[in-house]
Structure formats: structure tokens, C-alpha cells
Design an enzyme around this catalytic site. Sequence first.
Site, PDB file in Angstrom:
ATOM      1  N   HIS A 175       0.836  -1.222   0.000  1.00  0.00           N
ATOM      2  CA  HIS A 175       0.000   0.000   0.000  1.00  0.00           C
ATOM      3  C   HIS A 175       0.865   1.265   0.000  1.00  0.00           C
ATOM      4  O   HIS A 175       0.439   2.310   0.474  1.00  0.00           O
ATOM      5  CB  HIS A 175      -0.945   0.030   1.211  1.00  0.00           C
ATOM      6  CG  HIS A 175      -1.684  -1.247   1.435  1.00  0.00           C
ATOM      7  ND1 HIS A 175      -2.913  -1.516   0.889  1.00  0.00           N
ATOM      8  CD2 HIS A 175      -1.327  -2.367   2.120  1.00  0.00           C
ATOM      9  CE1 HIS A 175      -3.309  -2.734   1.247  1.00  0.00           C
ATOM     10  NE2 HIS A 175      -2.352  -3.264   1.983  1.00  0.00           N
ATOM     11  N   LYS A 302      15.521  22.146 -10.941  1.00  0.00           N
ATOM     12  CA  LYS A 302      14.927  20.856 -11.281  1.00  0.00           C
ATOM     13  C   LYS A 302      15.853  19.927 -12.064  1.00  0.00           C
ATOM     14  O   LYS A 302      16.603  20.347 -12.918  1.00  0.00           O
ATOM     15  CB  LYS A 302      13.654  21.060 -12.106  1.00  0.00           C
ATOM     16  CG  LYS A 302      12.494  21.678 -11.348  1.00  0.00           C
ATOM     17  CD  LYS A 302      11.979  20.802 -10.197  1.00  0.00           C
ATOM     18  CE  LYS A 302      11.233  19.591 -10.688  1.00  0.00           C
ATOM     19  NZ  LYS A 302       9.918  19.965 -11.274  1.00  0.00           N
ATOM     20  N   GLU A 309       9.790   8.504 -16.791  1.00  0.00           N
ATOM     21  CA  GLU A 309       8.424   9.036 -16.956  1.00  0.00           C
ATOM     22  C   GLU A 309       7.877   8.698 -18.341  1.00  0.00           C
ATOM     23  O   GLU A 309       6.720   8.323 -18.502  1.00  0.00           O
ATOM     24  CB  GLU A 309       8.407  10.550 -16.770  1.00  0.00           C
ATOM     25  CG  GLU A 309       8.550  10.994 -15.328  1.00  0.00           C
ATOM     26  CD  GLU A 309       8.649  12.511 -15.252  1.00  0.00           C
ATOM     27  OE1 GLU A 309       7.659  13.133 -14.869  1.00  0.00           O
ATOM     28  OE2 GLU A 309       9.715  13.068 -15.579  1.00  0.00           O
TER      29      GLU A 309
END
Length: 485
Positions: A175, A302, A309
Site C-alpha cells: 500500500h 529541477k 516518466e
Amino acid sequence: MLFLFFDSPIHSPRSMTDRTDKPWAGRFSEPTDAFVEAFTASVNFDRRLAPEDIEGSIAHARMLHRIGVLNEAELGAILDGLQALRGEIEHGAFPWSVALEDVHMNIEARLVERIGEAGKKLHTGRSRNDQVATDLRLYLRRQIDAVCAEIRRLQWGLLELAEREADTIMPGFTHLQVAQPVTFGHHMMAWFEMLDRDHERLVDCRRRVNVCPLGSAALAGTTYPIDRHYTAAELGFDRPSRNSLDAVSDRDFAIEFAAAAALLMMHLSRFAEELVLWMSAPFGFVRLPDRFCTGSSIMPQKKNPDVPELVRGKAGRAYGNLIALLTLMKSQPLAYNKDNQEDKEPLFDTVDTLRGCLRAFADMMPAVTVDRERMYAAAAQGFSTATDLADYLVRKGVAFRDAHEVVGKAVALAEATGRRLDELGLDELRGLSRHIGEDVYETLTLEGSVAARNHWGATAPEQVRAQIAAARRRLQRVERPPGGP
Ligand code: ARG
């Protein structure tokens, strides 16, 4: 090599009046509507099959010579001609024509243009229907081999990483909540196993791909005394297909490949998702070198995990292509229908997607570095050794359900006072169960927790090393690693 085909210009049909006579124009009384011509043409995408089309034609020509349809000189001219076309295509010099519809008619027309009469005999005893089915199978067989090699390269990378980090402790999740400590090596070997099944599925699919439709002709076979076993063997197929109607029409082999590819992409997307999570600041488990990342045009700080991705996102293509192929085959009456021309783009897209994603992952794997301290610290949180405490109590004679209750109270106490389980005092623990002794602290350590799971398939470093060694032997038995040990 493959991409070369996209570089050569498609010639406008109208500018090539000498090559626009359709091989099937005999019974037609007016030329094809210009839009219809473009709409029905497939050469823009199926010219990717040119190498396989030529390969198939060479085998077919040899067979025609064997059965006496072509004489020695004709065969020689055809083989030389096809060889020359291969050169033209590779150098981007082939005059592709939309008016000639598809790769098959383009190549045949060009052959006739170059060698004359002999070229016109090549299409004896075959049809584009068995031709395209053959080309597609040759193509897919080759692509499956390339994909399988890339899976293996990725697997070897995973083995290296797993070996390097066999003792490294990280949190195991259920989970996405910290569950129990595991070893990083164990986690990498989970990915190894998934890829192993993907490889197996593709190898299995290849057996059904590797059957030769050539000789099925349009749908019913041909009146010439062709030797289908010879052609099949020439092309490295296991056997000729057994039913001509089936062979020219079904594309189940491509669907199977697309399904195996969709599963593989599902696996890669899960893998990618973990890398994305692990590279984020709150996790900080792994790092990827800059060459695999990109920056932001507005936020200077960043460093984005674009490669994982994209792989995650590209799974959608593979699923879409599978559905497209299934749907285009659905309800098709026997035998060949033009619908089947629609099989190529989804198939090619799946191949490109798969090869690109596998390549990215295989290249990335050796460059992944892990932050052992961060993972250790994360594993120490979330009371990850609570199950170990319960198992400890069971070893001391407490029933598991009662032990579960005791540990639940210990967790509540630790949580309320902002401590880890191993930071609770012996008195406090004994207050919960008199069965707890000084030796409890060994079971509460992360090292003790992973080392205790010491059986086949479990996370203990010893077991992980055994699995790595067995995996190496398995891979080496069938294939040699790419430049590896
Ligand atoms: N371009 C066609 C395809 O990809 C080749 C077969 C055409 N056959 C036909 N009967 N029109 O399916």
C-alpha cells in the site's frame, strides 16, 4: 538501418508517369481517383518491410527455378536485380511511388524496370496476400530476437546491481506504506523475474510466428507444382503453414506479440514509476546521472526523471496497439481483407516503443547509484520490524494472534512517544509481555529482520546471492552475456 527507409523521398505519383501503370490495371477502364490512391496506399509505412520482401522474393525465385518455372539466366537476373534494389533502398536512392501502392508492387515494378522480362516472372505462383504475411512474419521474427537480446542486456544490468546491493537494506512496501525491511538486491531480482517471464512469452510467441505462409498465394494455393517446404527452409521457417486460407488472413501471431509487448510495457511502467518515486526528494533512494535527466525551463533547481516518466507513459501506446490489432481482426470473414493492411502501423509502433524503452532501461541500469543511508533510515521508520517482534513472541511460545495484539500495543506506545520499536526499554516491553527478554533487540534490528528471512525466494542477503548465482547460470546456459563474464 531501419530508419533509413524514412529518409528517402516518396515520389509524387503524378511526376512518375512511367511508373504509375498499376500491375492490376488490366480490367479497369479509368484511373484510380487521386485521393483513393493515396488513401489505399501503404507504401509510406510498409516500405519498412523492404528487406524482408526482398528476402522472401529471393527464396521464391530460387524455388521457381528449382521447379523449372525460371531458367538459370532468369534466376540470375532476378537475384542480381533484387540485390541492386537492396542497395538502392539502403542508400535512400529507391524511387518509392505512392501510385504503386505498397512495398511489394514498388519493388516488383522497379525490378522489371531494371532487368526487364525476367522480372515479370517473379510473381508466378504467389500473391501479395501470402507475400505480405510472409514479410510480416520474417520482420517480426527478427524484431523478437532484437527485443529478447535487449531484455537480456537489461537483466544482466539488474544482476550486477542486485549483486552490488545484496546487503543494502531498504523499506519494503505494501500500500506504499513501509511494511517490512527488504534488501535492494531482492527488489532488483523481482524485476529480473518479471523480465524473465516477458522473455519467455516472446520466445514462445516466436514459435508461432516462425511458420511460412508463402505458397498460399491469394487464398487457395496455386496451380504450379511449387515446393513450399523448400521455400520455408530457405527462409529459416520451421515449416510451411498447413492451411492457405488461414495463412493469408490471420494475424494472431502479431496480436500475440502485441500482447506480450503490452505486458512487458506494463512491467516497465511499474519499474519506471518506482524510479520516479525513488528519485524524488522525499525518497532520495537512487540517483541517475545527468545524461538520463532533463531540466526545467523555469525552475533552475529541477532535475527531472524524464526517461522513466516517458517509459511509464509509453505503456499506453502498447496497450492501444494491442486493442487496435484485436479490433481490426474482429469479425473478419476469411480470407484476406484489406483491413489487414492496418496491422502494420500498430505493430511497428509497438516494436519501436518496446525497443526504445528497453534500450533506455538497459543503458540506465549500470548508471543507477543508490543512497544506502537514506534507504536504511527509511526502512527504520514505520515500525517495519513489528512482524519480527510478533514472530519472536511466537518462538517464545505465545500464540500468533496474542503476539499480534502485544505488538500492536508496543507500536501504539512507540508512536505515542515518538520512538522506534528498538528504542522502547526492556521494562516497557516486558510490561506488555513477560515472554520478552534481552535478546529481543536482535530481532528488532533491520539486519536481523532481513537475515531471518532465510529461505528460498526470501529477502535474506544469502538467499539473494543464491538467486543471483542461479540466474547467471540460467542465462549463461542458453545465451552468452553481451561482452560479460
Ligand atoms: N498492402 C497490402 C497489405 O498490407 C498487401 C496485400 C494486398 N493484397 C490485396 N489483395 N490487395 O495488406
